[in-house]
Design an enzyme around this catalytic site. Structure first.
Site, PDB file in Angstrom:
ATOM      1  N   LYS A  28       0.848  -1.198   0.000  1.00 14.81           N
ATOM      2  CA  LYS A  28       0.000   0.000   0.000  1.00 14.81           C
ATOM      3  C   LYS A  28       0.883   1.247   0.000  1.00 14.81           C
ATOM      4  O   LYS A  28       1.723   1.428   0.886  1.00 14.81           O
ATOM      5  CB  LYS A  28      -0.829   0.012   1.282  1.00 14.81           C
ATOM      6  CG  LYS A  28      -2.309  -0.068   1.045  1.00 14.81           C
ATOM      7  CD  LYS A  28      -3.003   0.134   2.361  1.00 14.81           C
ATOM      8  CE  LYS A  28      -4.471  -0.042   2.215  1.00 14.81           C
ATOM      9  NZ  LYS A  28      -5.163   0.276   3.454  1.00 14.81           N
TER      10      LYS A  28
HETATM   11  C1  E4P Z   1      -8.491   0.497   3.414  1.00  7.45           C
HETATM   12  O1  E4P Z   1      -7.628   0.164   2.640  1.00  7.45           O
HETATM   13  C2  E4P Z   1      -8.429   1.744   4.209  1.00  7.45           C
HETATM   14  O2  E4P Z   1      -7.231   1.815   4.899  1.00  7.45           O
HETATM   15  C3  E4P Z   1      -9.607   1.832   5.128  1.00  7.45           C
HETATM   16  O3  E4P Z   1     -10.762   1.390   4.416  1.00  7.45           O
HETATM   17  C4  E4P Z   1      -9.814   3.195   5.735  1.00  7.45           C
HETATM   18  O4  E4P Z   1     -11.037   3.218   6.407  1.00  7.45           O
HETATM   19  P1  E4P Z   1     -11.437   4.373   7.425  1.00  7.45           P
HETATM   20  O5  E4P Z   1     -11.617   5.628   6.658  1.00  7.45           O
HETATM   21  O6  E4P Z   1     -12.715   3.900   8.040  1.00  7.45           O
HETATM   22  O7  E4P Z   1     -10.320   4.466   8.412  1.00  7.45           O
END
Ligand code: E4P
Length: 280
Positions: free
Chosen positions: A98
Site C-alpha cells: 500500500k
Molecule cells: C483500506 O484500505 C483503508 O485503509 C480503510 O478502508 C480506511 O477506512 P477508514 O476511513 O474507516 O479508516
C-alpha cells in the site's frame, strides 16, 4: 464483487474466512495500531513479523493482503516495499504494497513521492494498492503510474462533506450517494457529492480509458454503502468486520428464524434424530 476484510485483527480475518466471504485483507498503520492495542490489552506479547505472517496465512494463498509502507519519500517507500514483499510474500504469495497516492501533509510539500514510488514498484513487478484516494483524478494518476489496485476512500469523503455542512454524525451513519443540500446548493468536495459518487466516477473513467487497475471501494462504513458500490461495479469492497456483520443482519430474518423454529413439528424433527442414531 470481491470482499476484502479491512482489518489487522487475526481473529476477525479467520472468522471471515470461515464464513467463506474473505477474498483478501487490507491493513493500514491505524488498523495495526488497533490490533496491537487489543493484544496488549489482553496481556499478549507481540511478535510483529510473526503476526503479519499469520495474517498472510489466514488470508490464504493468492488472496491479496495489503501492507502499508511508513516513509514519505519515494526512495524510502520503495526500500520498505521491497523489504515487506521480500519478508512476507513467501508466506502465501499474496502481498500487495500500500502506497499513499501522495505523501504530502500540506500544500507546501512535495506532492509526487507517492506516484514516483508506485511507478518504481510497478516496474519491479511489485503489486501496489494506491491508497488515500480522494478524487477520481488521483485514481487516474495512480492507474497511469501502474498501481494494480486503487482505493478510493468513500467514508472519509462523506465525513469531509458532512463536516463542511456542519453536521453531527456517527462513523457508521449512512450518507446518501446522491449527496445533500445546504442553502439551496449541493454540498460537495471538488464536485464530488458523496463517497459513493467518488467510486462511481472513478469506475466511469477507468472503463472509458480501459485502465486496468482494480477499484477497491475503501473506507466503507455501513452495509448500504457496500450495496451501492456493488451496484456501481466496484471490483472489490474492503469492509471492517462490523460492516460485514451489518450486511448479514435483518429484523425480519431474526423474526423468520423464530417462527420457523417454533413451527417445527415433532414428525419433522424425528428425521434428524433418526439420522443421528443411524450415523452412530
Ligand atoms: C483500506 O484500505 C483503508 O485503509 C480503510 O478502508 C480506511 O477506512 P477508514 O476511513 O474507516 O479508516
Amino acid at each position: 464483487m470481491e470482499i476484502y476484510v479491512d482489518s489487522a485483527n487475526i481473529d476477525e480475518i479467520r472468522k471471515a474466512k470461515e464464513y467463506g466471504v474473505c477474498d483478501g485483507v487490507t491493513t493500514n498503520p491505524s488498523l495495526i495500531k488497533k490490533a496491537v492495542a487489543g493484544m496488549k490489552g489482553e496481556g499478549k506479547q507481540i511478535d510483529m513479523e510473526g503476526y503479519i505472517r499469520l495474517i498472510c496465512e489466514a488470508a490464504g494463498k493468492g488472496n491479496p493482503v495489503s501492507l502499508e509502507v511508513v516513509s514519505l519519500k519515494a526512495e524510502d517507500m520503495v526500500k520498505e516495499a521491497e523489504l515487506l514483499y521480500g519478508k512476507f510474500n513467501q508466506v502465501a504469495s499474496n502481498v500487495v504494497i500500500k502506497i499513499p497516492v501522495s505523501t504530502s501533509r500540506s500544500e507546501g510539500e512535495e506532492h509526487y513521492e507517492g506516484l514516483k514510488a508506485i511507478t518504481a514498484l510497478s516496474r519491479k513487478k511489485i503489486p501496489v494498492n494506491a491508497t488515500l484516494i480522494m478524487t477520481p483524478e488521483q485514481a487516474l494518476l495512480a492507474g497511469k503510474a501502474g498501481a494494480k489496485y486503487v482505493s478510493p476512500f468513500a467514508g472519509r469523503i462523506d465525513d469531509f462533506i458532512r463536516k463542511n455542512l456542519g453536521e453531527a454524525f456517527g462513523k457508521s451513519d449512512y450518507f446518501p450517494a446522491g449527496g445533500k443540500h445546504k442553502d439551496g446548493k449541493t454540498a460537495e468536495d471538488k464536485g464530488i457529492v458523496s463517497g459513493v459518487e467518488l467510486v462511481k466516477k472513478t469506475k466511469a473513467i477507468f472503463d472509458k480509458y480501459g485502465i486496468k487497475s482494480k477499484i477497491i471501494a475503501a473506507s466503507l462504513r455501513n452495509a448500504r454503502q457496500v450495496r451501492e458500490v456493488a451496484e456501481i461495479g466496484a471490483d472489490i469492497a474492503t469492509v471492517p468486520f462490523e460492516v460485514l456483520e451489518d450486511m448479514i443482519k435483518h429484523p425480519k430474518t431474526f423474526e423468520g428464524i423464530v417462527k420457523f423454529s417454533e413451527d417445527v413439528v415433532p414428525e419433522y424433527k424425528e428425521i434428524f434424530s433418526a439420522g443421528e442414531s443411524a450415523s452412530r
